[in-house]
Design an enzyme around this catalytic site. Sequence first.
Site, PDB file in Angstrom:
ATOM      1  N   CYS A 266      11.894 -35.005 -28.547  1.00 20.19           N
ATOM      2  CA  CYS A 266      10.943 -34.839 -29.525  1.00 20.19           C
ATOM      3  C   CYS A 266       9.986 -34.583 -27.516  1.00 20.19           C
ATOM      4  CB  CYS A 266       9.846 -35.970 -29.610  1.00 20.19           C
ATOM      5  SG  CYS A 266       8.789 -35.045 -31.034  1.00 20.19           S
ATOM      6  N   HIS A 350      13.965 -35.411 -34.320  1.00 18.61           N
ATOM      7  CA  HIS A 350      14.253 -37.804 -34.007  1.00 18.61           C
ATOM      8  C   HIS A 350      15.612 -38.366 -34.914  1.00 18.61           C
ATOM      9  CE1 HIS A 350      10.406 -39.046 -32.680  1.00 18.61           C
ATOM     10  NE2 HIS A 350       9.851 -37.579 -33.459  1.00 18.61           N
ATOM     11  N   GLU A 352      16.780 -40.983 -34.616  1.00 22.76           N
ATOM     12  CA  GLU A 352      16.446 -43.156 -35.421  1.00 22.76           C
ATOM     13  C   GLU A 352      15.813 -42.675 -36.475  1.00 22.76           C
ATOM     14  OE1 GLU A 352      11.921 -41.458 -34.816  1.00 22.76           O
ATOM     15  OE2 GLU A 352      13.511 -41.179 -33.750  1.00 22.76           O
TER      16      GLU A 352
END
Length: 372
Positions: A266, A350, A352
């Site tokens: 990001c 993202h 995760e």
Amino acid sequence: MHRQAAKLALEDGTVYTGRSFGATGETFGEVVFNTSMTGYQEVLTDPSYKGQIVTMTYPHIGNYGINAEDRESKKPQVEGFIVREMTRVPSNFRSDTSLEAYLAENRIQGIEGIDTRALVCRLRVRGAMTGVLSTTNLDDAALVHKARTSPNIVGRDLAKSVMPEKAFPWNEGFISPFSTQELKPGKRRQRVVALDFGMKWNILRCLSEIGCDVTVVPGTASAKDILAHQPDGFFISNGPGDPEPLTYAQETIRQLVGKKPIFGICLGHQLLGLALGATTFKLKFGHRGANQPVLNKVTGKVEITTQNHGFAVSTESLPKDMEPTHVNLNDGTLEGMRHKRYPVFSVQYHPEASAGPHDSTYLFEEFRKSME
């Protein structure tokens, strides 16, 4: 229950009237929208939302309450929260408290009862705008004036307001029994220094799960301080706002490239691009949600991804040593890149995935392999 009136005024002169929940008072920020159906707690506590008032497009928010396991930082980071309808009574066995009580406790203002569809349509057509959310001043003209004169998100260093003050170790993996990502550690543990510009906790949990001993350092840390930890790799985190004012971070990253493997997510992706000579630009209304399609140009597969960003790296500006690896299928913007000579790579989204799909968790294992 009678609810206090609240107003949201945008810099284009539009004013929405609704009902207040959470804290009362007045706040300003860039008004943006998130298209996720679930994950409002992760959205609220994501430091990347610092400086922003977040609108949820899903109409019914708060139904499963708030719990301690799903936080992405110590507290809510948004400047304000906008929903169509807030649930009064949450219903979930994991719930510790209600959304309203959580926002009130942390002095975050919310507004409900406005037409969020109309608001999102306006933001898509005109772009993300500065807005003022107030329960104390309900004069339309005064609120619009404040929206037009409040600081813009462009050119501000918001990362310094959410990064840690000093370095600390992180060794916690997934704490929830409902975590379903499968991440495999390597044969030996790797030492990673994570530059924190407003990092989500689930990123750190993923790094821990792949077998990393992580030292988190503030994003202002120097290359000398980072190298003193003798790491096997560097991680550059997400964070809020415009990457261009963070010249200190760009200089540090420039000094780290080529020394050890680097993985950026990001804001970390944007800072890596700037450090290597690329340029960034502001998107009209950004990408925020858990359903963004991304093409992996290396494998030819499509990944459904979680995203939260309002700036992007210009593909055309990539230096000759960098090549694009991922592209957004909605608008063609750059979603990933890698260095041709060094084990350096980054993605705009993202992996995760908290909350969201797990299509991209393989990137953490790629980082582990690059260090091995």
